[in-house]
Design an enzyme around this catalytic site. Structure first.
Site, PDB file in Angstrom:
ATOM      1  N   PRO A 143       0.827  -1.212   0.000  1.00  0.00           N
ATOM      2  CG  PRO A 143       0.100  -0.950   2.204  1.00  0.00           C
ATOM      3  CD  PRO A 143       0.811  -1.917   1.296  1.00  0.00           C
ATOM      4  CB  SER A 172      -2.583   3.561   0.918  1.00  0.00           C
ATOM      5  OG  SER A 172      -2.555   4.562   1.908  1.00  0.00           O
ATOM      6  CG  LEU A 194      -7.629   0.556   9.518  1.00  0.00           C
ATOM      7  CD1 LEU A 194      -8.801   1.219   8.788  1.00  0.00           C
ATOM      8  CD2 LEU A 194      -8.175  -0.491  10.504  1.00  0.00           C
ATOM      9  CE1 TYR A 195      -0.269   4.410   8.242  1.00  0.00           C
ATOM     10  CE2 TYR A 195      -1.524   5.404   6.469  1.00  0.00           C
ATOM     11  CZ  TYR A 195      -0.335   4.904   6.958  1.00  0.00           C
ATOM     12  OH  TYR A 195       0.783   4.889   6.167  1.00  0.00           O
ATOM     13  CB  THR A 221       0.032   0.541   8.968  1.00  0.00           C
ATOM     14  OG1 THR A 221      -0.149  -0.080   7.693  1.00  0.00           O
ATOM     15  CG2 THR A 221       1.441   1.089   9.060  1.00  0.00           C
ATOM     16  CE  LYS A 316       2.739  -2.183   4.613  1.00  0.00           C
ATOM     17  NZ  LYS A 316       3.370  -0.893   4.928  1.00  0.00           N
ATOM     18  CB  SER A 338       6.511  -3.630   6.678  1.00  0.00           C
ATOM     19  OG  SER A 338       6.636  -2.422   5.968  1.00  0.00           O
ATOM     20  CG  HIS A 340       5.660   2.996   6.781  1.00  0.00           C
ATOM     21  ND1 HIS A 340       4.486   2.712   7.425  1.00  0.00           N
ATOM     22  CD2 HIS A 340       5.329   3.909   5.830  1.00  0.00           C
ATOM     23  CE1 HIS A 340       3.500   3.422   6.899  1.00  0.00           C
ATOM     24  NE2 HIS A 340       3.984   4.158   5.921  1.00  0.00           N
ATOM     25  NE  ARG A 343       7.190   6.544   3.195  1.00  0.00           N
ATOM     26  CZ  ARG A 343       7.302   7.434   2.239  1.00  0.00           C
ATOM     27  NH1 ARG A 343       8.383   7.442   1.486  1.00  0.00           N
ATOM     28  NH2 ARG A 343       6.355   8.319   2.013  1.00  0.00           N
ATOM     29  CG  ASP A 371       6.685  -3.979   2.670  1.00  0.00           C
ATOM     30  OD1 ASP A 371       7.393  -3.630   3.637  1.00  0.00           O
ATOM     31  OD2 ASP A 371       5.553  -3.501   2.464  1.00  0.00           O
ATOM     32  NE  ARG A 375      14.062  -0.661  -4.507  1.00  0.00           N
ATOM     33  CZ  ARG A 375      13.141  -0.649  -3.535  1.00  0.00           C
ATOM     34  NH1 ARG A 375      12.269  -1.649  -3.425  1.00  0.00           N
ATOM     35  NH2 ARG A 375      13.054   0.354  -2.688  1.00  0.00           N
ATOM     36  NE  ARG A 395      11.011   4.864  -0.990  1.00  0.00           N
ATOM     37  CZ  ARG A 395      11.118   4.252   0.192  1.00  0.00           C
ATOM     38  NH1 ARG A 395      11.275   2.937   0.247  1.00  0.00           N
ATOM     39  NH2 ARG A 395      11.093   4.940   1.321  1.00  0.00           N
TER      40      ARG A 395
END
Ligand code: FMN
Length: 445
Positions: A143, A172, A194-195, A221, A316, A338, A340, A343, A371, A375, A395
């Site tokens: 997401p 997302s 979901l946040y 998340t 997540k 994850s 993020h 981030r 995740d 790549r 990304r």
């Protein structure tokens, strides 16, 4: 001094200046050839002009159609060119020095593949089943918020590409497309990310709406605690002189620099502006929402959500054995390892290194998805070998989206499918379940 000698000196001076410039930093070929030219003493006209031609070609060394891409990284330069600077900053940013973004990717380079021979690899089956649904491969689209920031077709283009290629998509909670439209474009279930938000009625409203639309699973998340220091984004926002309101209502207050220099909890008035561009908040009373990711989310919240979700519930952002165990004990159906995409906080710990302990914590009771930094097909292979059920791509699919819309996302997925198929064949694994721990060596043994 003769005219010829004068010309030589001018060329050398010019090349020395270029050699020290950041323009060449990304091209080993150009930096090496300039070093050779300078080392050779004379700088003949032919050599000089040839080098300038190479430099010009590098400027146009950006793909112009999806089929020119050799790997998923080839989409990044074009996307960077066409996506507005501040939006690009939003896509690329990590936190602090972006070191965890880099670590996520580099983590894969510490794992080696043990290839088996003398196996008939004529037929390779990449299909993967999650919660009873069969997907074309273990690759899913993670997401990503506000995908219309990268291409006007946004999440719909991603959903259509997922449909063509047969992959699972996660939408997302901060998407610029509704779950109904995403599922419509996908032609199959799309999971809803979901946040938590600080208003249970809003959170529950999103869950109910997603389930009514046909979302099989909700992924909560849990890796953003009230804010994060996204310096690359803040710097990009400073240099992007465009007026945000020309395209959308206000700036996203969630990205704005808060008092602490972190991404702040949006002010109530700011959240209404943010929600106005996020269809999943349509029809909900957001007047009490001040934070998408409040700091007080704990196991009680997970229990409450577990009771509210009738479908599958995943968490997540899990990166430890302890949290994996707790989550499964509290009825969670799946885990997404994850950080993020680097981030949340600057841990320097790649998700591929967190994966084994989460797999251990889950101990086969629920699927584990990972995740971050994926790549290459070989990265996917390594994650599967270390116990992942499926692997998310963040990304890279947005690079494809920004560069070419739906066709770009399709090409990104196709390249990863091709690379995964290649390594499965080379390593002697004919189906996903055959990719086991025996096929990799890690520095831990
Ligand atoms: C621009 C951007 C927006 C994101 N938005 C969300 C989001 O709304 N919800 C979420 O759970 N994760 C979000 N993520 C994290 C991704 O789902 C995923 O974990 C991460 O991108 C994986 O790392 P990768 O980009 O290196 O593949 C976002 C990541 C990026 C780069």
């Amino acid at each position: 001094m003769s005219h010829n000698l004068e010309l030589q000196r001018t060329r050398r001076k010019f090349l020395r200046m270029l050699a020290a410039s950041p323009v060449l930093a990304r091209s080993h070929l150009l930096s090496n050839s300039i070093a050779n030219l300078l080392a050779s003493g004379d700088v003949p006209e032919k050599g000089f002009l040839g080098w300038i031609e190479n430099l010009q070609q590098q400027g146009s060394d950006v793909i112009t159609s999806p089929d020119q891409a050799l790997d998923v990284m080839d989409f990044e330069p074009l996307a960077k060119k066409v996506v507005p600077v501040a939006h690009w900053g939003y896509l690329e940013t990590g936190v602090d020095d972006d070191a965890t973004v880099r670590a996520n990717h580099e983590g894969y380079s510490h794992i080696q593949i043990r290839s088996r021979r003398l196996i008939d690899v004529t037929n390779i089956d990449m299909s993967t089943t999650l919660f009873g649904i069969k997907w074309s491969s273990p690759i899913l689209l993670s997401p990503i918020g506000a995908q219309k920031a990268f291409h006007s077709d946004g999440e719909v283009a991603v959903a259509k590409a997922a449909r063509t290629k047969g992959n699972l998509m996660l939408l997302s909670g901060a998407a610029t497309t509704s779950i109904e439209d995403a599922i419509g474009a996908r032609g199959a279930t799309v999971w809803q990310q979901l946040y938590p938000t600080n208003d249970w009625n809003v959170t529950r409203g999103i869950v109910k709406r997603a389930e009514a639309a046909g979302s099989q699973a909700v992924a909560l998340t849990v890796d953003l605690q009230d804010g994060s220091n996204r310096e690359t984004l803040f710097r990009a926002q400073r240099v992007d002189k465009r007026e945000c309101s020309a395209c959308h209502q206000g700036t996203y207050t969630g990205f704005a620099r808060g008092r602490t220099g972190t991404i702040a909890a949006p002010a109530a008035s700011g959240f209404a502006g943010f929600a106005a561009r996020k269809p999943m908040f349509d029809g909900l009373d957001v007047s009490k929402v001040t934070n998408l990711y409040p700091a007080n989310v704990n196991l009680d919240f997970v229990k409450r959500l577990r009771d509210a979700v009738t479908g599958k519930l995943l968490l997540k952002g899990i990166v430890t054995l302890e949290d994996a165990q707790l989550a499964v004990e509290h009825g969670v159906d799946g885990l997404i390892v994850s950080n993020h995409g680097g981030r949340g906080e600057e841990t320097l710990r790649p998700t591929i290194e967190s994966l084994p302990e989460v797999v251990k914590g889950a101990s086969g009771r629920v699927p584990v998805i990972v995740d971050g930094g994926v790549r290459r097909g070989t990265d996917i292979f390594k994650a599967l070998a270390l116990g992942a059920t499926a692997v998310g791509i963040g990304r890279p699919h947005c690079w494809g989206l920004g560069a070419f819309g739906q066709a770009g996302v399709e090409a990104v997925v196709e390249i990863l499918h091709r690379e995964l198929r290649t390594i499965m064949r080379q390593a002697g694994t004919t189906s996903i379940d055959k990719i086991t721990r025996n096929y990799v060596v890690t520095h831990a043994g």
